[in-house]
Design a protein around this motif. Structure first.
Motif, mmCIF file in Angstrom:
data_model
loop_
_atom_site.group_PDB
_atom_site.id
_atom_site.type_symbol
_atom_site.label_atom_id
_atom_site.label_comp_id
_atom_site.label_asym_id
_atom_site.label_seq_id
_atom_site.Cartn_x
_atom_site.Cartn_y
_atom_site.Cartn_z
ATOM 1 N N LEU A 193 48.780 20.900 34.808
ATOM 2 C CA LEU A 193 48.530 22.261 35.276
ATOM 3 C C LEU A 193 47.813 22.246 36.629
ATOM 4 N N ASN A 194 46.790 21.413 36.726
ATOM 5 C CA ASN A 194 46.049 21.335 37.989
ATOM 6 C C ASN A 194 46.933 20.816 39.120
ATOM 7 N N GLY A 195 47.769 19.810 38.798
ATOM 8 C CA GLY A 195 48.674 19.282 39.806
ATOM 9 C C GLY A 195 49.669 20.327 40.281
ATOM 10 N N PHE A 196 50.159 21.133 39.342
ATOM 11 C CA PHE A 196 51.110 22.175 39.726
ATOM 12 C C PHE A 196 50.433 23.248 40.576
ATOM 13 N N LEU A 197 49.245 23.670 40.198
ATOM 14 C CA LEU A 197 48.548 24.712 40.951
ATOM 15 C C LEU A 197 48.234 24.263 42.376
ATOM 16 N N GLN A 198 48.056 22.946 42.554
ATOM 17 C CA GLN A 198 47.770 22.447 43.906
ATOM 18 C C GLN A 198 48.952 22.660 44.847
ATOM 19 N N LEU A 199 50.128 22.909 44.283
ATOM 20 C CA LEU A 199 51.290 23.176 45.126
ATOM 21 C C LEU A 199 51.124 24.478 45.911
ATOM 22 N N PHE A 200 50.228 25.330 45.468
ATOM 23 C CA PHE A 200 49.958 26.552 46.218
ATOM 24 C C PHE A 200 49.525 26.236 47.643
ATOM 25 N N THR A 201 48.830 25.120 47.816
ATOM 26 C CA THR A 201 48.397 24.716 49.146
ATOM 27 C C THR A 201 49.595 24.474 50.061
ATOM 28 N N SER A 202 50.671 23.912 49.517
ATOM 29 C CA SER A 202 51.872 23.689 50.310
ATOM 30 C C SER A 202 52.484 25.002 50.780
ATOM 31 N N VAL A 203 52.393 26.033 49.946
ATOM 32 C CA VAL A 203 52.900 27.351 50.327
ATOM 33 C C VAL A 203 52.058 27.923 51.468
ATOM 34 N N VAL A 204 50.743 27.768 51.364
ATOM 35 C CA VAL A 204 49.843 28.259 52.411
ATOM 36 C C VAL A 204 50.133 27.553 53.740
ATOM 37 N N LEU A 205 50.277 26.240 53.695
ATOM 38 C CA LEU A 205 50.506 25.484 54.927
ATOM 39 C C LEU A 205 51.889 25.756 55.507
ATOM 40 N N TYR A 206 52.863 26.032 54.652
ATOM 41 C CA TYR A 206 54.178 26.412 55.172
ATOM 42 C C TYR A 206 54.091 27.726 55.928
ATOM 43 N N ARG A 207 53.308 28.649 55.396
ATOM 44 C CA ARG A 207 53.128 29.934 56.087
ATOM 45 C C ARG A 207 52.496 29.716 57.463
ATOM 46 N N LEU A 208 51.481 28.875 57.527
ATOM 47 C CA LEU A 208 50.859 28.552 58.809
ATOM 48 C C LEU A 208 51.846 27.839 59.742
ATOM 49 N N TYR A 209 52.592 26.918 59.185
ATOM 50 C CA TYR A 209 53.570 26.169 59.974
ATOM 51 C C TYR A 209 54.561 27.113 60.646
ATOM 52 N N MET A 210 55.069 28.086 59.895
ATOM 53 C CA MET A 210 56.037 29.018 60.454
ATOM 54 C C MET A 210 55.402 29.881 61.540
ATOM 55 N N LEU A 211 54.166 30.282 61.344
ATOM 56 C CA LEU A 211 53.468 31.075 62.359
ATOM 57 C C LEU A 211 53.298 30.288 63.652
ATOM 58 N N PHE A 212 52.907 29.029 63.529
ATOM 59 C CA PHE A 212 52.663 28.221 64.720
ATOM 60 C C PHE A 212 53.973 27.811 65.395
ATOM 61 N N MET A 213 55.028 27.586 64.615
ATOM 62 C CA MET A 213 56.320 27.231 65.198
ATOM 63 C C MET A 213 56.882 28.396 66.002
ATOM 64 N N ASP A 214 56.613 29.627 65.565
ATOM 65 C CA ASP A 214 57.094 30.795 66.283
ATOM 66 C C ASP A 214 56.356 30.983 67.610
ATOM 67 N N LYS A 215 55.130 30.469 67.693
ATOM 68 C CA LYS A 215 54.304 30.727 68.877
ATOM 69 C C LYS A 215 54.442 29.666 69.959
ATOM 70 N N ALA A 216 54.782 28.439 69.535
ATOM 71 C CA ALA A 216 54.766 27.339 70.516
ATOM 72 C C ALA A 216 56.047 26.530 70.407
ATOM 73 N N PRO A 217 56.615 26.109 71.543
ATOM 74 C CA PRO A 217 57.800 25.247 71.515
ATOM 75 C C PRO A 217 57.450 23.869 70.977
#
Length: 222
Positions: A193-217
């Motif tokens: 359960l704890n290992g699965f919940l930690q996957l939420f962090t990957s969702v958060v970082l993907y959101r950040l990744y998409m924001l930064f990819m849109d802003k910078a080449p």
């Protein structure tokens, strides 16, 4: 976008697609937990942490790559089949495992120097997995580009990472205090359960990744 907005949007996505993420990642997370318990039983609870790290490298690249591919597909409006995502994750496993091993070594070296350098390295490498999976970068190129992308955003990224991880660490710590006995079915369920919940962090970082990819080449470092 503020860290709170990133966390809020990520939580909404995680809840909305919870069943699909469960089907995709939970079986591998459970296998990872079972394997770690078997390894701990064989080498003993006082054995070297290297065994747990190596075990994690067998499974972590598979379910994380599959999740990243799922996040990207859903962001584009597609609904890929679980078996297709896992098949692509298997093909990515050698390079992803190498990246994960290199990142782990760098972070551990940083942690050995009074923790803060390890935290800095962790933040600088947060986008490397996404660059490898989604952009086809080599491990070294992905790490280099992640360093570049995160330039000037350290505190924003750190706030998002800690905002996602601290509650999960608290849950993990609390479950270890309430049910401290390892090697039984309950501890296996809690670890999974704890290992699965930690996957939420990957969702958060993907959101950040998409924001930064849109802003910078993206620089040409492949």
């Amino acid at each position: 976008m503020t860290p709170f907005s990133v966390l809020r949007d990520s939580l909404y996505f995680f809840r909305r697609h919870l069943w699909a993420i469960l089907q995709l990642c939970l079986p591998l997370v459970v296998l990872e937990s079972v394997s770690k318990q078997v390894v701990d039983h064989v080498v003993g609870v006082d054995g070297s942490p290297v065994y747990d790290i190596v075990t994690g490298l067998l499974f972590y690249p598979l379910y994380t790559a599959a999740l990243i591919l799922f996040l990207d597909a859903r962001s584009d409006g597609y609904s890929p089949r679980t078996r297709d995502l896992l098949a692509m994750a298997v093909r990515l496993w050698p390079m992803f495992a190498l990246l994960a091993a290199m990142s782990t070594i760098l972070i551990m070296l940083g942690v050995s120097m009074f923790v803060l350098p390890g935290l800095w390295v962790m933040v600088k490498l947060v986008f490397s997995e996404y660059l490898l999976v989604l952009r086809g970068y080599t491990p070294m190129a992905a790490m280099t580009e992640s360093f570049r992308m995160s330039q000037g955003h350290f505190w924003r990224i750190l706030t998002c990472v800690l905002g996602a991880l601290v509650p999960l660490w608290a849950i993990d710590l609390l479950s270890g205090v309430i049910w401290p006995e390892p090697g039984n079915l309950l501890s296996l369920l809690l670890d999974s359960l704890n290992g699965f919940l930690q996957l939420f962090t990957s969702v958060v970082l993907y959101r950040l990744y998409m924001l930064f990819m849109d802003k910078a080449p993206t620089s040409q470092v492949q």
